[in-house]
Motif scaffolding. Structure first.
Motif, PDB file in Angstrom:
ATOM      1  N   LYS C 126       0.823  -1.200   0.000  1.00  0.00           N
ATOM      2  CA  LYS C 126       0.000   0.000   0.000  1.00  0.00           C
ATOM      3  C   LYS C 126       0.866   1.263   0.000  1.00  0.00           C
ATOM      4  N   LEU C 127       1.858   1.226   0.857  1.00  0.00           N
ATOM      5  CA  LEU C 127       2.792   2.357   0.911  1.00  0.00           C
ATOM      6  C   LEU C 127       3.503   2.512  -0.426  1.00  0.00           C
ATOM      7  N   ALA C 128       3.888   1.370  -0.980  1.00  0.00           N
ATOM      8  CA  ALA C 128       4.610   1.415  -2.248  1.00  0.00           C
ATOM      9  C   ALA C 128       3.745   2.079  -3.311  1.00  0.00           C
ATOM     10  N   LYS C 129       2.458   1.753  -3.295  1.00  0.00           N
ATOM     11  CA  LYS C 129       1.593   2.334  -4.334  1.00  0.00           C
ATOM     12  C   LYS C 129       1.362   3.820  -4.097  1.00  0.00           C
ATOM     13  N   ASN C 130       1.373   4.226  -2.817  1.00  0.00           N
ATOM     14  CA  ASN C 130       1.149   5.647  -2.525  1.00  0.00           C
ATOM     15  C   ASN C 130       2.410   6.488  -2.638  1.00  0.00           C
ATOM     16  N   GLY C 131       3.535   5.828  -2.780  1.00  0.00           N
ATOM     17  CA  GLY C 131       4.770   6.601  -2.941  1.00  0.00           C
ATOM     18  C   GLY C 131       5.687   6.453  -1.732  1.00  0.00           C
ATOM     19  N   ILE C 132       6.956   6.177  -2.009  1.00  0.00           N
ATOM     20  CA  ILE C 132       7.890   5.944  -0.906  1.00  0.00           C
ATOM     21  C   ILE C 132       8.803   7.138  -0.708  1.00  0.00           C
ATOM     22  N   ASN C 133       8.412   8.315  -1.180  1.00  0.00           N
ATOM     23  CA  ASN C 133       9.348   9.443  -1.142  1.00  0.00           C
ATOM     24  C   ASN C 133       9.739   9.838   0.275  1.00  0.00           C
ATOM     25  N   GLU C 134       8.779   9.794   1.214  1.00  0.00           N
ATOM     26  CA  GLU C 134       9.117  10.199   2.583  1.00  0.00           C
ATOM     27  C   GLU C 134      10.056   9.195   3.225  1.00  0.00           C
ATOM     28  N   LEU C 135       9.789   7.914   2.973  1.00  0.00           N
ATOM     29  CA  LEU C 135      10.672   6.871   3.499  1.00  0.00           C
ATOM     30  C   LEU C 135      12.070   7.016   2.909  1.00  0.00           C
ATOM     31  N   LEU C 194      19.159  -0.144  -1.334  1.00  0.00           N
ATOM     32  CA  LEU C 194      19.019   1.298  -1.147  1.00  0.00           C
ATOM     33  C   LEU C 194      19.826   2.083  -2.177  1.00  0.00           C
ATOM     34  N   GLY C 195      21.016   1.557  -2.521  1.00  0.00           N
ATOM     35  CA  GLY C 195      21.872   2.248  -3.480  1.00  0.00           C
ATOM     36  C   GLY C 195      21.174   2.399  -4.810  1.00  0.00           C
ATOM     37  N   VAL C 196      20.579   1.304  -5.275  1.00  0.00           N
ATOM     38  CA  VAL C 196      19.893   1.342  -6.559  1.00  0.00           C
ATOM     39  C   VAL C 196      18.731   2.315  -6.497  1.00  0.00           C
ATOM     40  N   VAL C 197      17.982   2.253  -5.381  1.00  0.00           N
ATOM     41  CA  VAL C 197      16.822   3.129  -5.257  1.00  0.00           C
ATOM     42  C   VAL C 197      17.259   4.587  -5.322  1.00  0.00           C
ATOM     43  N   ARG C 202      17.311   9.752  -7.898  1.00  0.00           N
ATOM     44  CA  ARG C 202      18.022  10.984  -8.256  1.00  0.00           C
ATOM     45  C   ARG C 202      18.078  11.178  -9.759  1.00  0.00           C
ATOM     46  N   GLY C 203      18.169  10.055 -10.501  1.00  0.00           N
ATOM     47  CA  GLY C 203      18.272  10.176 -11.942  1.00  0.00           C
ATOM     48  C   GLY C 203      16.925  10.177 -12.624  1.00  0.00           C
ATOM     49  N   HIS C 204      15.833  10.135 -11.837  1.00  0.00           N
ATOM     50  CA  HIS C 204      14.468  10.078 -12.381  1.00  0.00           C
ATOM     51  C   HIS C 204      14.290   8.911 -13.333  1.00  0.00           C
ATOM     52  N   ILE C 205      14.745   7.778 -12.894  1.00  0.00           N
ATOM     53  CA  ILE C 205      14.610   6.573 -13.713  1.00  0.00           C
ATOM     54  C   ILE C 205      13.701   5.618 -12.938  1.00  0.00           C
ATOM     55  N   PRO C 206      12.862   4.884 -13.615  1.00  0.00           N
ATOM     56  CA  PRO C 206      12.101   3.846 -12.909  1.00  0.00           C
ATOM     57  C   PRO C 206      13.038   2.766 -12.367  1.00  0.00           C
ATOM     58  N   PHE C 207      12.632   2.130 -11.315  1.00  0.00           N
ATOM     59  CA  PHE C 207      13.466   1.051 -10.785  1.00  0.00           C
ATOM     60  C   PHE C 207      12.593  -0.125 -10.393  1.00  0.00           C
ATOM     61  N   ASP C 229       7.821   3.815 -10.588  1.00  0.00           N
ATOM     62  CA  ASP C 229       8.097   4.977 -11.414  1.00  0.00           C
ATOM     63  C   ASP C 229       7.712   6.203 -10.599  1.00  0.00           C
ATOM     64  N   ARG C 230       8.570   7.185 -10.601  1.00  0.00           N
ATOM     65  CA  ARG C 230       8.387   8.393  -9.776  1.00  0.00           C
ATOM     66  C   ARG C 230       8.052   8.001  -8.344  1.00  0.00           C
ATOM     67  N   GLN C 231       8.831   7.089  -7.808  1.00  0.00           N
ATOM     68  CA  GLN C 231       8.754   6.642  -6.411  1.00  0.00           C
ATOM     69  C   GLN C 231       7.419   6.020  -6.055  1.00  0.00           C
ATOM     70  N   LYS C 232       6.668   5.630  -7.054  1.00  0.00           N
ATOM     71  CA  LYS C 232       5.414   4.944  -6.778  1.00  0.00           C
ATOM     72  C   LYS C 232       5.432   3.618  -7.497  1.00  0.00           C
ATOM     73  N   MET C 233       4.834   2.640  -6.846  1.00  0.00           N
ATOM     74  CA  MET C 233       4.784   1.335  -7.489  1.00  0.00           C
ATOM     75  C   MET C 233       3.713   1.367  -8.566  1.00  0.00           C
ATOM     76  N   VAL C 234       4.099   0.982  -9.780  1.00  0.00           N
ATOM     77  CA  VAL C 234       3.143   1.058 -10.867  1.00  0.00           C
ATOM     78  C   VAL C 234       2.773  -0.309 -11.409  1.00  0.00           C
ATOM     79  N   GLY C 235       3.458  -1.328 -11.031  1.00  0.00           N
ATOM     80  CA  GLY C 235       3.082  -2.617 -11.582  1.00  0.00           C
ATOM     81  C   GLY C 235       3.946  -3.749 -11.052  1.00  0.00           C
ATOM     82  N   THR C 236       3.605  -4.943 -11.461  1.00  0.00           N
ATOM     83  CA  THR C 236       4.310  -6.125 -10.999  1.00  0.00           C
ATOM     84  C   THR C 236       4.776  -6.915 -12.209  1.00  0.00           C
ATOM     85  N   LEU C 237       5.930  -7.490 -12.080  1.00  0.00           N
ATOM     86  CA  LEU C 237       6.457  -8.314 -13.155  1.00  0.00           C
ATOM     87  C   LEU C 237       6.538  -9.746 -12.671  1.00  0.00           C
ATOM     88  N   SER C 238       6.224 -10.674 -13.555  1.00  0.00           N
ATOM     89  CA  SER C 238       6.395 -12.078 -13.197  1.00  0.00           C
ATOM     90  C   SER C 238       7.858 -12.465 -13.390  1.00  0.00           C
TER      91      SER C 238
END
Lengths: 537, 376, 399
Positions: C126-135, C194-197, C202-207, C229-238
């Motif tokens: 839930k947090l992931a979908k709402n954005g993890i920017n504060e964390l 954390l490093g990747v995140v 910072r580079g505005h890249i999805p992760f 994408d933009r610090q929000k979870m947008v989807g799931t990959l199998s």
């Protein structure tokens, strides 16, 4: 000169030394002997009187009264009889008349002493004595003073009783393979042990008498064509500057000779092995020996030379190199481990891996003391055990140290006084400190360990590092007889590294250490075999 | 102390170590940020360029110093500029080194507090460092140099090995073919980067003690080249491990880079503490070099007071000054200003001196270089 | 004169030293006074009123190691071994601020929290979908934080994950951290720390982060990945999609490629090594990207009809066959992902640096870039070893 600003203090000090050198050390004074035997005897008895072992022996030789004065406790009665008294008595009857005497002329002008010295006394060690100071010194050295009536010159005859112990294997510098001889307390024997190995006409033995009361003979040994004359001069100067009543052992001499006697690091290397002394002499170092001490002092010395042992030269060079690295690591461990442990555990547990931290934490749950106290308890215990092990007779001592170490450690852990990790750490440091090749260096390790422990208890890892800086700074500012203490490393001379941390094969070790600034930087030159090899190429 | 060693004598190797120890220190923890803010992926080129500039400046300094082979800068400052201006310049030198010490120590204290001792007051960290500083400086130049010589190579080697571990986690796609945005960004980042090289001008101070003066330039250049390579290595490291976007947001990019290091998993947690441990010697040598230089400058300007007295006087001064800024960011502003002064002392100042020497020689106040300035 | 000066200096030194000695030890803290935090789980609660203001509320779960129960009885007798105490404590706090949450553990525990040993950060879905920017801000500001702390997304109630018992590790957090590390190493999962995140933020890249879920037996399972994408979870990959993406992203580590052949049977190829390059070009104003994938594999399973690999021709044939299959698969996945997320999941932003026109286009407007992008995949697959048998046994059912 502009550079003096850095070194003003040192210049002052040396001036003071030079001044002191000029002051007379003696107390008796160089008054000449009397011509009359009776007067001489009276004066001698007065000066040495009261001692029950002072003895005199009156004889007549060639119609003249001859007296022998000696200390019964020092002179060898057998030698005295054989070499002096019997010869004098035999000659007494040979020339009954004055005319037939080889010494002709008026009674006043006749001098019997040279005749006695050359023809009668069969001792090898004789010396003419003209003043009271020498006379009394000679008697105190165990010689017999021979005085002839009517002559103001005496003769000191060496009849000293040699009562040194026999040569035994070394105690502190044991070697597995190398020779098993060590110095004894007699200076002559010690010099002999060196001479036996070094049959070089350039080997010089200079002696200086040190100690106002003990009047010990101190010998300076060096190779005249190799050793740096400035170092030899400096040794001479420092020896002559020593103002003391006595030198009990070589440690006192060491402290007098050291540049910085407040330092924990020995700036001379004491050794009890003649072979080590020889190899150092050949390198161009100087050795100082003192009567009554079973150690020779080698100088100048550098830090890395203190980490060498004899066995490095009696085993293969690969092993010697390996073991030198091990010794360096042990040195580092024994100094740093408790401090590092404390600073990691109490200040920066971040460095400890999580799993290890959890198990260490679990082991410490029941221990009530803080880490610092815990470590100090264990260190104290180890020190007590060590001291007890030395003081007790040998068989008991070993039992005490082993049982004490095992039982107390185990019991302390079980009683939750200390945590097991602490026991491991303290045991590791204690064992590491025994690898010090020079005994005094082991003591240095122990004190430095406490110093670092204190540093890291104050400021954690930061304090620990600062403590290391202080030690490093201290070592860097030490100078042993003009040679920087960290010599082959700083000033950097890669050529000398061949025998510092690594030991390359002896065949390749052709040069003397450059930091000694010897007169001959190369050893023996190339051997003929090497020449042939090169030509074949 | 009577013995074979009477006066300070700096051998070429020692000069390399000394120069290196003095200028590589506190600055490089922050330097990648400054360089990368403007030059982005080309920052490592900026560093190399800055090193070349430093070597050029060093050449001029060497030219000037060679004219007075037996004098320090404080002796010939009055000769060239007249007594008043010369003395003022001398004092400026002393103050410059003093403030360099101050900024260096404060930044170091901040790093130590952040990473090692979070609750310990900065005062204590600084005071402890100052006490340790004074001990080797007490006996003059040679113990300091010997310390540098015996300690630095090991530290540097360990440090490079340590950072190679960070390279294991590198993402080489962060690199870029140089000069894609033209050469302007590379140049514009230059002043910021040169600050990290400041300190090599100590050659002015200790030139008379150098034993083989003909090698002085080569030795110092080696030191600068080694330092430049080390810096480039670090900047490249931050670039490939963190990327420019993260680097410019970090307070201490190099420390952050160390945080990416994962030694054989679960062998050492938090490798950046190891970095701090390895970095402290470098910081220490810098403080030591600058602090001693400061005392030395003042002593040479006012020789009535002995060197040790100057040290005792400067010690509390450094302590108080280093506590004035409220936080690290304020301190970095100071160090920028000190850097500007440093730029003056390394670029225009030696050139002015060179001109002065030529003019004085023309006027006949100075003997010609052939007679007096021959190298010893 | 000199003597007096020295005395004075000695006095100053002693006073300073004593001062340091007396005032020292601010950071001296016994091991048992530190609460070693090994895991943090965060999830979002419905917004609530806190101190009079309506704020985002978080549920912060802090896992602290309890040394008394954590085994490791290194001496003090074996009696405490099986005392049945748990090796960890979970402290759950509801708070609008993370710092305050961690801080409040002090009042709930007899120890002072120490975040340096944090191994795992679990982010609720839930947090992931709402954005993890504060964390994210909280985590990166902390000097104690390492950059290889694992961050995973937890699909399900956070507290369930942090109570799942583990056999090999003292606490569930360590268990999950170890698992995440293994998954990243052996499967083709992305680096998820954390490093990747922070680099991506910072580079505005999805992760992409590893996603853990609980299966029916309440076992933790990490076979999915979450796209941010933009610090929000947008989807799931199998797992399959993730594998394909890794191949395209040039993050090729060990992994198993499986291909179908007739009758639902499979062929398994173990990845030995490989790399993937991009050949970008602007064609007709549309970005055109060619992924060149080169793989070295080892044949480890072959369920298909009786075949023999005694001739090089046969191996080459298999290589071509599977290469073509893989190409088809990768192209399909790539197109699907770019259409689904319309974001740079291929990490093109860092990889296109040497092509300024494309790079700037991507930086300016990733969405249109992705919409316009044409993907082409070239696969070169090599079978380096075929194991110790040359032939597959003939199938009895298919003579």
């Amino acid at each position: 000169m502009q550079f003096n600003l850095f070194w003003r203090k040192s210049v002052d000090k040396s001036k003071r030394f030079l001044l002191r050198e000029k002051q007379a050390v003696n107390t008796i004074g160089k008054t000449p002997l009397h011509a009359s035997l009776v007067k001489n005897a009276e004066e001698l008895t007065e000066r040495l009187g009261g001692s029950s072992d002072f003895a005199a022996c009156h004889l007549t030789c060639l119609d003249r009264k001859v007296s022998l004065f000696f200390l019964r406790s020092l002179a060898d009665p057998d030698r005295l009889n054989r070499q002096v008294i019997v010869s004098l008595q035999q000659r007494a009857g040979l020339f009954p008349t004055a005319q037939a005497s080889p010494v002709t002329g008026d009674k006043e002008e006749r001098s019997l002493l040279p005749f006695i010295q050359e023809g009668i006394v069969s001792a090898s060690d004789t010396q003419r004595v003209e003043d009271w100071q020498t006379a009394i010194e000679q008697i105190l050295y165990g010689k017999a003073l021979l005085l002839v009536d009517g002559e103001s010159v005496g003769l000191a005859v060496g009849v000293k009783k040699e009562n040194g112990r026999s040569i035994e294997p070394p105690d502190t510098e044991q070697s597995v393979i190398g020779p098993k001889e060590s110095f004894v307390e007699t200076l002559n024997t010690n010099i002999g042990l060196v001479r036996q190995r070094l049959r070089d006409p350039y080997l010089r033995v200079e002696s200086v008498v040190v100690g106002r009361r003990t009047k010990q003979e101190t010998a300076v040994l060096y190779l005249a064509d190799v050793a740096n004359p400035r170092i030899v001069e400096e040794v001479r100067r420092r020896l002559s500057c020593i103002e003391t009543d006595s030198l009990i052992g070589q440690m006192q001499l060491q402290e007098y000779l050291e540049n910085n006697s407040f330092s924990l690091f020995p700036q001379l290397r004491p050794t009890e092995r003649p072979d080590v002394t020889c190899s150092y002499l050949i390198e161009g170092n100087v050795a100082v020996m003192v009567e009554g001490a079973s150690h020779a002092l080698l100088l100048p010395i550098t830090f890395f030379q203190l980490l060498e042992t004899v066995d490095d030269y009696y085993t293969s060079w690969q092993y010697a190199t390996l073991i030198r690295f091990v010794r360096m690591i042990a040195l580092f461990l024994s100094i740093t481990t408790p401090g590092l442990y404390l600073s990691l555990v109490a200040y920066n547990p971040e460095l400890i891996p999580t799993r290890l931290l959890i198990s260490m934490d679990a082991a410490r749950v029941k221990v009530a003391f803080p880490f610092l106290v815990e470590i100090f308890i264990m260190e104290l215990m180890i020190e007590i055990l060590r001291e007890a092990g030395i003081k007790l007779p040998k068989p008991v001592g070993q039992a005490v140290s082993i049982i004490g170490g095992l039982v107390i450690g185990e019991a302390a852990v079980n009683a939750n006084l200390v945590s097991p990790v602490t026991v491991v750490i303290v045991a590791l440091t204690a064992i590491s400190s025994f690898t010090a090749p020079v005994y005094y260096l082991g003591i240095t390790y122990r004190i430095l360990r406490f110093f670092l422990l204190l540093c890291s208890s104050l400021l954690g890892t930061y304090g620990f590092i600062l403590g290391l800086f202080l030690i490093h700074a201290h070592v860097a500012r030490l100078v042993s007889f003009g040679v920087p203490y960290l010599a082959p490393l700083s000033p950097l001379r890669l050529r000398d590294w061949t025998d510092m941390l690594v030991r390359i094969p002896v065949k390749k070790l052709q040069t003397r250490p450059a930091f000694l600034k010897t007169r001959k930087p190369k050893k023996a030159g190339d051997s003929p075999m090497m020449h042939r090899d090169r030509r074949n190429k | 102390m009577q013995g074979l060693e009477q006066r300070p004598a700096i051998s070429p190797t020692q000069l390399v170590m000394f120069e290196f120890g003095v200028f590589v220190g506190v600055g490089f923890l922050i330097m990648p940020r400054g360089a990368m803010e403007k030059a982005r992926e080309d920052a490592w080129l900026t560093v190399i360029l800055a090193g070349l500039c430093a070597i050029a400046s060093l050449w001029v300094i060497n030219r000037v110093a060679r004219t007075f082979p037996h004098e320090t800068v404080f002796d010939y400052n009055p000769k060239l500029f007249g007594t008043i201006i010369g003395s003022l310049l001398n004092v400026a030198w002393g103050l410059y080194y003093l403030f360099f010490t101050v900024t260096g120590i404060r930044v170091m204290a901040e790093v130590v507090r952040e990473e090692m001792l979070p609750f310990t007051p900065v005062e204590v960290i600084i005071a402890a460092m100052l006490l340790v500083l004074v001990y080797p400086a007490w006996n003059g130049l040679m113990p300091i140099i010997r310390m540098f010589e015996s300690g630095l190579p090991v530290t540097l080697l360990l440090m490079v090995m340590f950072f190679l571990l960070a390279y294991l986690r590198a993402d080489w796609t962060e690199l870029r073919i140089p000069f894609q945005d033209g050469i302007r960004p590379v140049i514009s980042a230059l002043p910021q980067t040169i600050y990290s090289f400041l300190g090599f001008e100590v050659l002015f101070l200790y030139y008379p003690f150098v034993t083989r003066k003909e090698k002085a330039f080569v030795s110092t250049s080696i030191a600068i080249a080694a330092g430049g390579m080390f810096y480039a290595f670090l900047v490249l490291g931050t670039l490939v491990t963190l990327g420019p976007d993260v680097t410019i947001t970090q307070t201490f990019p190099v420390v952050t880079m160390a945080k990416t290091i994962e030694l054989v998993r679960q062998f050492v947690e938090r490798a950046e503490l190891l970095l701090i441990i390895l970095w402290l010697p470098l910081a220490y040598t810098t403080h030591l070099g600058f602090f001693f230089s400061s005392a030395f400058s003042f002593h040479r300007t006012f020789p009535r007071l002995a060197l040790r007295w100057w040290m005792v006087l400067l010690l509390p001064l450094v302590f108080v000054l280093s506590l004035i800024p409220d936080n690290l960011i304020a301190m970095l502003k100071w160090s920028d200003k000190v850097g500007l002064v440093g730029l003056f002392f390394t670029v225009p100042y030696p050139l002015i001196m060179l001109v002065c020497i030529v003019v004085r020689r023309k006027l006949g106040h100075l003997s010609s270089p052939r007679k007096d300035g021959d190298v010893t | 004169m000199t003597k007096r000066r020295r005395n004075w200096l000695a006095a100053v030194t002693v006073i300073l030293f004593i001062g340091v000695l007396l005032a020292g030890c601010w950071d001296y803290r016994e091991l048992e006074k530190r609460a070693v935090i090994v895991g943090i789980g965060v999830d979002e609660l419905p917004p609530a009123t806190y101190k009079g203001k309506k704020m985002r509320m978080y549920q912060v779960l802090v896992q602290v190691v309890e040394p008394a129960g954590a085994g490791g009885n290194m001496g003090a007798g074996g009696s405490t071994q099986a005392n049945g105490r748990k090796a960890y404590t979970n402290i759950v706090i509801t708070t609008p601020s993370f710092a305050e949450g961690i801080e409040r553990t002090v009042s709930l525990s007899d120890r002072i929290p120490n975040l340096a040993h944090l191994q795992l950060i679990g982010v609720g879905e839930k947090l992931a979908k709402n954005g993890i920017n504060e964390l994210y801000d909280f985590l990166t500001r902390l000097p104690q934080m390492r950059r290889h702390t694992e961050i995973i997304v937890l699909d399900g109630p956070v507290s369930r994950f942090f109570t799942t018992p583990s056999i090999s590790q003292p606490t569930p957090a360590l268990h999950m951290a170890e698992m995440a590390a293994n998954v990243q190493r052996t499967l083709v999962m992305p680096e998820s720390n954390l490093g990747v995140v922070s680099k991506s933020v910072r580079g505005h890249i999805p992760f992409i982060l590893v996603k853990a879920s609980l299966d029916k037996n309440k076992k933790i399972n990490m076979k999915q990945a979450a796209v941010f994408d933009r610090q929000k979870m947008v989807g799931t990959l199998s797992t399959d999609q993730m594998q394909d993406l890794s191949l395209l992203q040039n993050e090729i580590e060990r992994g198993l490629l499986s291909f179908p052949c007739s009758g639902g049977k499979k062929t398994g190829l173990q990845l030995l090594a490989g790399r993937s390059r991009i050949e970008p070009a602007m064609q007709n104003g549309r970005p055109h990207l060619t992924f060149k994938v080169f793989l070295e594999t080892e044949l480890i399973e072959y369920q298909c009809m009786g075949a023999s690999f005694s001739e090089p021709e046969q191996i080459r044939k298999a290589e071509r066959w599977y290469g073509a299959m893989l190409k088809k698969r990768l192209t399909a996945t790539a197109n699907k992902l770019k259409d689904e997320f319309k974001a740079d999941v291929f990490r093109l932003t860092t990889r296109l640096k040497n092509h300024p026109d494309l790079y700037h286009a991507l930086k300016r407007d990733p969405k249109t870039f992705m919409e316009q992008m044409v993907v082409d995949v070239n696969v070169e697959l090599k079978i380096r070893t075929i194991g110790s048998s040359l032939k597959t046994p003939d199938r009895v059912s298919n003579p």
